[in-house]
Design a protein around this motif. Structure first.
Motif, PDB file in Angstrom:
ATOM      1  N   MET A   1       0.838  -1.177   0.000  1.00  0.00           N
ATOM      2  CA  MET A   1       0.000   0.000   0.000  1.00  0.00           C
ATOM      3  C   MET A   1       0.888   1.247   0.000  1.00  0.00           C
ATOM      4  O   MET A   1       1.869   1.308   0.732  1.00  0.00           O
ATOM      5  CB  MET A   1      -0.903  -0.010   1.240  1.00  0.00           C
ATOM      6  CG  MET A   1      -1.736   1.248   1.357  1.00  0.00           C
ATOM      7  SD  MET A   1      -2.988   1.196   2.649  1.00  0.00           S
ATOM      8  CE  MET A   1      -4.144   0.090   1.914  1.00  0.00           C
ATOM      9  N   PRO A   2       0.554   2.250  -0.796  1.00  0.00           N
ATOM     10  CA  PRO A   2       1.342   3.486  -0.829  1.00  0.00           C
ATOM     11  C   PRO A   2       1.342   4.200   0.522  1.00  0.00           C
ATOM     12  O   PRO A   2       0.362   4.152   1.267  1.00  0.00           O
ATOM     13  CB  PRO A   2       0.629   4.344  -1.874  1.00  0.00           C
ATOM     14  CG  PRO A   2      -0.217   3.405  -2.652  1.00  0.00           C
ATOM     15  CD  PRO A   2      -0.550   2.270  -1.736  1.00  0.00           C
ATOM     16  N   THR A   3       2.435   4.868   0.828  1.00  0.00           N
ATOM     17  CA  THR A   3       2.602   5.533   2.110  1.00  0.00           C
ATOM     18  C   THR A   3       2.612   7.046   1.946  1.00  0.00           C
ATOM     19  O   THR A   3       3.347   7.585   1.115  1.00  0.00           O
ATOM     20  CB  THR A   3       3.924   5.098   2.767  1.00  0.00           C
ATOM     21  OG1 THR A   3       3.890   3.683   2.967  1.00  0.00           O
ATOM     22  CG2 THR A   3       4.144   5.790   4.101  1.00  0.00           C
ATOM     23  N   LEU A   4       1.818   7.719   2.771  1.00  0.00           N
ATOM     24  CA  LEU A   4       1.841   9.175   2.887  1.00  0.00           C
ATOM     25  C   LEU A   4       2.713   9.511   4.088  1.00  0.00           C
ATOM     26  O   LEU A   4       2.476   9.015   5.193  1.00  0.00           O
ATOM     27  CB  LEU A   4       0.432   9.733   3.094  1.00  0.00           C
ATOM     28  CG  LEU A   4       0.350  11.234   3.434  1.00  0.00           C
ATOM     29  CD1 LEU A   4       0.884  12.089   2.295  1.00  0.00           C
ATOM     30  CD2 LEU A   4      -1.091  11.612   3.776  1.00  0.00           C
ATOM     31  N   LEU A   5       3.714  10.347   3.885  1.00  0.00           N
ATOM     32  CA  LEU A   5       4.588  10.787   4.960  1.00  0.00           C
ATOM     33  C   LEU A   5       4.239  12.233   5.301  1.00  0.00           C
ATOM     34  O   LEU A   5       4.343  13.109   4.440  1.00  0.00           O
ATOM     35  CB  LEU A   5       6.059  10.675   4.546  1.00  0.00           C
ATOM     36  CG  LEU A   5       7.100  11.172   5.549  1.00  0.00           C
ATOM     37  CD1 LEU A   5       6.994  10.433   6.884  1.00  0.00           C
ATOM     38  CD2 LEU A   5       8.500  11.039   4.951  1.00  0.00           C
ATOM     39  N   ILE A   6       3.825  12.454   6.540  1.00  0.00           N
ATOM     40  CA  ILE A   6       3.543  13.797   7.032  1.00  0.00           C
ATOM     41  C   ILE A   6       4.737  14.227   7.865  1.00  0.00           C
ATOM     42  O   ILE A   6       5.083  13.578   8.850  1.00  0.00           O
ATOM     43  CB  ILE A   6       2.253  13.844   7.864  1.00  0.00           C
ATOM     44  CG1 ILE A   6       1.058  13.372   7.032  1.00  0.00           C
ATOM     45  CG2 ILE A   6       2.015  15.262   8.416  1.00  0.00           C
ATOM     46  CD1 ILE A   6      -0.242  13.235   7.810  1.00  0.00           C
ATOM     47  N   ILE A   7       5.366  15.319   7.434  1.00  0.00           N
ATOM     48  CA  ILE A   7       6.552  15.845   8.104  1.00  0.00           C
ATOM     49  C   ILE A   7       6.194  17.208   8.675  1.00  0.00           C
ATOM     50  O   ILE A   7       5.668  18.057   7.952  1.00  0.00           O
ATOM     51  CB  ILE A   7       7.723  15.989   7.120  1.00  0.00           C
ATOM     52  CG1 ILE A   7       8.065  14.629   6.499  1.00  0.00           C
ATOM     53  CG2 ILE A   7       8.936  16.608   7.804  1.00  0.00           C
ATOM     54  CD1 ILE A   7       9.037  14.718   5.340  1.00  0.00           C
ATOM     55  N   TYR A   8       6.493  17.400   9.963  1.00  0.00           N
ATOM     56  CA  TYR A   8       6.124  18.682  10.564  1.00  0.00           C
ATOM     57  C   TYR A   8       7.201  19.213  11.498  1.00  0.00           C
ATOM     58  O   TYR A   8       8.038  18.475  12.003  1.00  0.00           O
ATOM     59  CB  TYR A   8       4.797  18.562  11.319  1.00  0.00           C
ATOM     60  CG  TYR A   8       4.914  17.881  12.665  1.00  0.00           C
ATOM     61  CD1 TYR A   8       5.040  18.633  13.828  1.00  0.00           C
ATOM     62  CD2 TYR A   8       4.909  16.497  12.782  1.00  0.00           C
ATOM     63  CE1 TYR A   8       5.147  18.014  15.072  1.00  0.00           C
ATOM     64  CE2 TYR A   8       5.013  15.873  14.005  1.00  0.00           C
ATOM     65  CZ  TYR A   8       5.140  16.642  15.156  1.00  0.00           C
ATOM     66  OH  TYR A   8       5.254  16.029  16.383  1.00  0.00           O
ATOM     67  N   HIS A   9       7.131  20.516  11.690  1.00  0.00           N
ATOM     68  CA  HIS A   9       7.895  21.182  12.747  1.00  0.00           C
ATOM     69  C   HIS A   9       6.935  22.124  13.449  1.00  0.00           C
ATOM     70  O   HIS A   9       6.087  22.745  12.820  1.00  0.00           O
ATOM     71  CB  HIS A   9       9.080  21.972  12.207  1.00  0.00           C
ATOM     72  CG  HIS A   9       9.674  22.858  13.259  1.00  0.00           C
ATOM     73  ND1 HIS A   9       9.583  24.223  13.201  1.00  0.00           N
ATOM     74  CD2 HIS A   9      10.299  22.565  14.423  1.00  0.00           C
ATOM     75  CE1 HIS A   9      10.151  24.737  14.286  1.00  0.00           C
ATOM     76  NE2 HIS A   9      10.595  23.750  15.038  1.00  0.00           N
ATOM     77  N   SER A  10       7.068  22.213  14.763  1.00  0.00           N
ATOM     78  CA  SER A  10       6.205  23.105  15.538  1.00  0.00           C
ATOM     79  C   SER A  10       6.945  23.554  16.778  1.00  0.00           C
ATOM     80  O   SER A  10       7.551  22.752  17.469  1.00  0.00           O
ATOM     81  CB  SER A  10       4.922  22.370  15.939  1.00  0.00           C
ATOM     82  OG  SER A  10       4.008  23.245  16.538  1.00  0.00           O
ATOM     83  N   ARG A  11       6.890  24.832  17.037  1.00  0.00           N
ATOM     84  CA  ARG A  11       7.515  25.367  18.246  1.00  0.00           C
ATOM     85  C   ARG A  11       6.450  25.686  19.296  1.00  0.00           C
ATOM     86  O   ARG A  11       6.664  25.498  20.478  1.00  0.00           O
ATOM     87  CB  ARG A  11       8.318  26.629  17.901  1.00  0.00           C
ATOM     88  CG  ARG A  11       9.028  27.232  19.095  1.00  0.00           C
ATOM     89  CD  ARG A  11      10.079  28.266  18.698  1.00  0.00           C
ATOM     90  NE  ARG A  11      11.250  27.584  18.169  1.00  0.00           N
ATOM     91  CZ  ARG A  11      11.718  27.760  16.927  1.00  0.00           C
ATOM     92  NH1 ARG A  11      11.164  28.593  16.108  1.00  0.00           N
ATOM     93  NH2 ARG A  11      12.781  27.093  16.525  1.00  0.00           N
ATOM     94  N   THR A  12       5.285  26.179  18.864  1.00  0.00           N
ATOM     95  CA  THR A  12       4.244  26.578  19.814  1.00  0.00           C
ATOM     96  C   THR A  12       2.992  25.717  19.727  1.00  0.00           C
ATOM     97  O   THR A  12       2.011  25.999  20.388  1.00  0.00           O
ATOM     98  CB  THR A  12       3.861  28.061  19.621  1.00  0.00           C
ATOM     99  OG1 THR A  12       3.332  28.229  18.301  1.00  0.00           O
ATOM    100  CG2 THR A  12       5.062  28.976  19.836  1.00  0.00           C
ATOM    101  N   GLY A  13       3.027  24.670  18.929  1.00  0.00           N
ATOM    102  CA  GLY A  13       1.939  23.700  18.904  1.00  0.00           C
ATOM    103  C   GLY A  13       0.962  23.816  17.749  1.00  0.00           C
ATOM    104  O   GLY A  13       0.224  22.876  17.474  1.00  0.00           O
ATOM    105  N   GLY A  14       0.925  24.937  17.051  1.00  0.00           N
ATOM    106  CA  GLY A  14      -0.038  25.095  15.958  1.00  0.00           C
ATOM    107  C   GLY A  14       0.193  24.111  14.827  1.00  0.00           C
ATOM    108  O   GLY A  14      -0.711  23.382  14.421  1.00  0.00           O
ATOM    109  N   SER A  15       1.401  24.070  14.315  1.00  0.00           N
ATOM    110  CA  SER A  15       1.712  23.155  13.210  1.00  0.00           C
ATOM    111  C   SER A  15       1.578  21.697  13.636  1.00  0.00           C
ATOM    112  O   SER A  15       1.147  20.853  12.850  1.00  0.00           O
ATOM    113  CB  SER A  15       3.126  23.408  12.681  1.00  0.00           C
ATOM    114  OG  SER A  15       3.233  24.705  12.167  1.00  0.00           O
TER     115      SER A  15
END
Length: 161
Positions: A1-15
């Motif tokens: 099954m294809p994979t979706l990679l979600i990459i994030y950075h957050s300093r104050t929690g919004g992202s």
């Protein structure tokens, strides 16, 4: 099954909240991984079939931690992920457009295929205290993040992208 990679950075929690909402909505649709930008390796990018990048705009630019992930991984995957779909979410205090442009330019260098215009969530944080404060996003603010995560995961699973 294809994979979706979600990459994030957050300093104050919004992202982080945006990325987690997309992840939760995408999980029932397919294989979805959620990683902090500082944890991502070139192998993670190579193993994924599509990407959702989520970061704050800091000082009218893409956050440094997200930019560092791109700096670290750019050349090891260059020419090896071309044509894969991506979308992006930006958490901004007032604008977000410049961060979105920076990220899109990097994705263009990788020859990724944008499948959704940038989703920019504006918190209207304008004072130093508001900007540095922990963010708590509303259900209404998170709804488009969920929609995007679900759509990307489903699109990958169905072979739409």
């Amino acid at each position: 099954m294809p994979t979706l990679l979600i990459i994030y950075h957050s300093r104050t929690g919004g992202s982080r909240q945006m990325a987690e909402a997309a992840f939760a909505a995408g999980k029932p649709e397919g294989d979805v991984r959620l990683l902090k930008a500082e944890e991502v390796t070139p192998d993670d990018l190579l193993a994924a079939n599509g990407y959702l990048f989520c970061a704050p705009e800091n000082l009218a630019a893409l956050s440094g931690v997200m930019k560092e992930m791109f700096d670290r991984c750019y050349y090891p995957v260059l020419g090896r992920i071309e044509g894969r779909p991506y979308a992006q979410m930006i958490c901004a205090g007032s604008d977000g457009e410049n961060a979105a442009r920076q990220l899109a330019r990097i994705a263009t260098g990788w020859r990724l295929k944008e499948v959704q215009p940038a989703l920019i969530l504006c918190t209207h944080a304008q004072t130093p205290e508001e900007i540095l404060a922990k963010k708590t996003l509303t259900e209404a603010q998170l709804a488009p993040c969920r929609d995007l995560g679900q759509a990307l995961a489903a699109g990958l699973a169905l072979g739409v992208f």
